[in-house]
Design an enzyme around this catalytic site. Sequence first.
Site, PDB file in Angstrom:
ATOM      1  N   LYS A  73       0.821  -1.225   0.000  1.00 40.33           N
ATOM      2  CA  LYS A  73       0.000   0.000   0.000  1.00 40.33           C
ATOM      3  C   LYS A  73       0.858   1.281   0.000  1.00 40.33           C
ATOM      4  CE  LYS A  73      -4.088  -2.164   1.977  1.00 40.33           C
ATOM      5  NZ  LYS A  73      -5.114  -2.179   3.035  1.00 40.33           N
ATOM      6  N   GLY A 138      -0.917   0.134   9.481  1.00 41.47           N
ATOM      7  CA  GLY A 138      -1.486   0.734   8.282  1.00 41.47           C
ATOM      8  C   GLY A 138      -3.005   0.806   8.305  1.00 41.47           C
TER       9      GLY A 138
HETATM   10  P1  NDP Z   1       0.282  -3.759  10.278  1.00 48.73           P
HETATM   11  O1  NDP Z   1       1.287  -4.851  10.164  1.00 48.73           O
HETATM   12  O2  NDP Z   1       0.524  -2.451   9.633  1.00 48.73           O
HETATM   13  O3  NDP Z   1       0.025  -3.454  11.841  1.00 48.73           O
HETATM   14  C1  NDP Z   1      -0.186  -4.502  12.749  1.00 48.73           C
HETATM   15  C2  NDP Z   1      -0.623  -3.927  14.092  1.00 48.73           C
HETATM   16  O4  NDP Z   1      -0.997  -5.030  14.931  1.00 48.73           O
HETATM   17  C3  NDP Z   1       0.467  -3.158  14.841  1.00 48.73           C
HETATM   18  O5  NDP Z   1      -0.129  -2.087  15.529  1.00 48.73           O
HETATM   19  C4  NDP Z   1       1.007  -4.225  15.825  1.00 48.73           C
HETATM   20  O6  NDP Z   1       1.544  -3.655  17.000  1.00 48.73           O
HETATM   21  C5  NDP Z   1      -0.256  -4.952  16.169  1.00 48.73           C
HETATM   22  N1  NDP Z   1      -0.075  -6.319  16.657  1.00 48.73           N
HETATM   23  C6  NDP Z   1       0.355  -7.406  15.963  1.00 48.73           C
HETATM   24  N2  NDP Z   1       0.350  -8.499  16.752  1.00 48.73           N
HETATM   25  C7  NDP Z   1      -0.094  -8.097  17.973  1.00 48.73           C
HETATM   26  C8  NDP Z   1      -0.309  -8.771  19.214  1.00 48.73           C
HETATM   27  N3  NDP Z   1      -0.092 -10.088  19.358  1.00 48.73           N
HETATM   28  N4  NDP Z   1      -0.774  -8.052  20.260  1.00 48.73           N
HETATM   29  C9  NDP Z   1      -1.015  -6.720  20.120  1.00 48.73           C
HETATM   30  N5  NDP Z   1      -0.811  -6.020  18.980  1.00 48.73           N
HETATM   31  C10 NDP Z   1      -0.359  -6.714  17.924  1.00 48.73           C
HETATM   32  O7  NDP Z   1      -1.101  -4.440   9.776  1.00 48.73           O
HETATM   33  P2  NDP Z   1      -2.358  -3.679   9.150  1.00 48.73           P
HETATM   34  O8  NDP Z   1      -2.614  -2.469   9.974  1.00 48.73           O
HETATM   35  O9  NDP Z   1      -2.179  -3.525   7.688  1.00 48.73           O
HETATM   36  O10 NDP Z   1      -3.550  -4.767   9.337  1.00 48.73           O
HETATM   37  C11 NDP Z   1      -4.113  -5.038  10.621  1.00 48.73           C
HETATM   38  C12 NDP Z   1      -5.272  -6.026  10.466  1.00 48.73           C
HETATM   39  O11 NDP Z   1      -6.362  -5.416   9.778  1.00 48.73           O
HETATM   40  C13 NDP Z   1      -4.920  -7.280   9.662  1.00 48.73           C
HETATM   41  O12 NDP Z   1      -5.456  -8.403  10.344  1.00 48.73           O
HETATM   42  C14 NDP Z   1      -5.612  -7.073   8.336  1.00 48.73           C
HETATM   43  O13 NDP Z   1      -5.985  -8.304   7.750  1.00 48.73           O
HETATM   44  C15 NDP Z   1      -6.852  -6.294   8.772  1.00 48.73           C
HETATM   45  N6  NDP Z   1      -7.431  -5.480   7.675  1.00 48.73           N
HETATM   46  C16 NDP Z   1      -8.728  -5.752   7.294  1.00 48.73           C
HETATM   47  C17 NDP Z   1      -9.314  -5.024   6.275  1.00 48.73           C
HETATM   48  C18 NDP Z   1     -10.722  -5.336   5.856  1.00 48.73           C
HETATM   49  O14 NDP Z   1     -11.149  -4.896   4.783  1.00 48.73           O
HETATM   50  N7  NDP Z   1     -11.479  -6.038   6.664  1.00 48.73           N
HETATM   51  C19 NDP Z   1      -8.585  -3.938   5.572  1.00 48.73           C
HETATM   52  C20 NDP Z   1      -7.244  -3.706   6.082  1.00 48.73           C
HETATM   53  C21 NDP Z   1      -6.700  -4.474   7.086  1.00 48.73           C
HETATM   54  P3  NDP Z   1       3.086  -3.118  17.071  1.00 48.73           P
HETATM   55  O15 NDP Z   1       3.095  -1.797  16.319  1.00 48.73           O
HETATM   56  O16 NDP Z   1       3.351  -2.948  18.506  1.00 48.73           O
HETATM   57  O17 NDP Z   1       3.912  -4.171  16.390  1.00 48.73           O
END
Ligand code: NDP
Length: 282
Positions: A73, A138
């Site tokens: 993205k 993101g």
């Molecule tokens: P990113 O990789 O950009 O961000 C992941 C986030 O999750 C970070 O804030 C990370 O924290 C946190 N995280 C990961 N594992 C854990 C954990 N075990 N405990 C607490 N926090 C955790 O991912 P995206 O933002 O791109 O996507 C996030 C979710 O949203 C995904 O599951 C994706 O599939 C879903 N999504 C769904 C959409 C839809 O249309 N339904 C559209 C876009 C996304 P830290 O910064 O501390 O690492």
Amino acid sequence: MEQTNSIGIDRYAVFGNPIKHSRSPQIHTAFAAQTGQRLSYRTQLVELGGFASAAREFFDGGGKGLNITVPFKLDAFAFATELSGRAKRAGAVNTLAAQGDGSIYGDNTDGVGLVRDIEQNLAWEIAGKRLLLLGAGGAVRGILEPLLKRHPALVVVANRSVDKAQQLAREFADLGEVRGCSYEALVGNRYDLLINGTSAGLRGEMPPLPEDIIGDGCCCYDLTYGAAPTPFMRWAASEAAWAVADGLGMLVEQAAESFCIWRGVRPATRPVIEMLRASLVG
Ligand code: NDP
């Protein structure tokens, strides 16, 4: 520029890595059938570091539009020659559209898709409510502006890496009351709407939430979706949340917004959400 292939069908695709799991071809094929649009839509696995050349080849070959998913993205944001206001805010693009003059328009439809699912499909309220967003990646960056534009009383962004949550709060502070904090700092507070924007559920995990943060009538939404309820959804149900939903509706709504950008027609989403739900559990 010629925008159709040799047999005259407008071509669309979703670029990602991995991409096999993508439901986008199913969704856009259903939209096209429903609205009588003639188009083709496929998935394309793009190698890491190869986004710009793959996108250039696609558009040079007459492709009309792309959806972009993880991890491209930001590459799509850089690739677009013109950006919507919400894409600029999000710093990420999930929709690219070829324009008549050869320029490439970039937009981000994730946030508006979420807001439509929450307000129109689920009939939950955002205006005046206390919102808690989990995660600061993101997806949360993409949904902040559309959520803040619905005038919630407060938006709190909680994240494992607190600095990322605080940075987001600073960037969006001009649009409303936004605070960034750690999960521990949530203790003693209650919220009306929780949105899980972490990727924890993809590994069967759950963000470390304290007890008693669910207020009366609290609704819980997980951006992640699947055949079975996610760990966050199961936790919300066990905490007696008033309503719980996954992100399947958001997926279809963001696709509908992309379709509308490309084709100028808004498809009905409910039958497609139902079709997809049935195919997920079936
Ligand atoms: P990113 O990789 O950009 O961000 C992941 C986030 O999750 C970070 O804030 C990370 O924290 C946190 N995280 C990961 N594992 C854990 C954990 N075990 N405990 C607490 N926090 C955790 O991912 P995206 O933002 O791109 O996507 C996030 C979710 O949203 C995904 O599951 C994706 O599939 C879903 N999504 C769904 C959409 C839809 O249309 N339904 C559209 C876009 C996304 P830290 O910064 O501390 O690492």
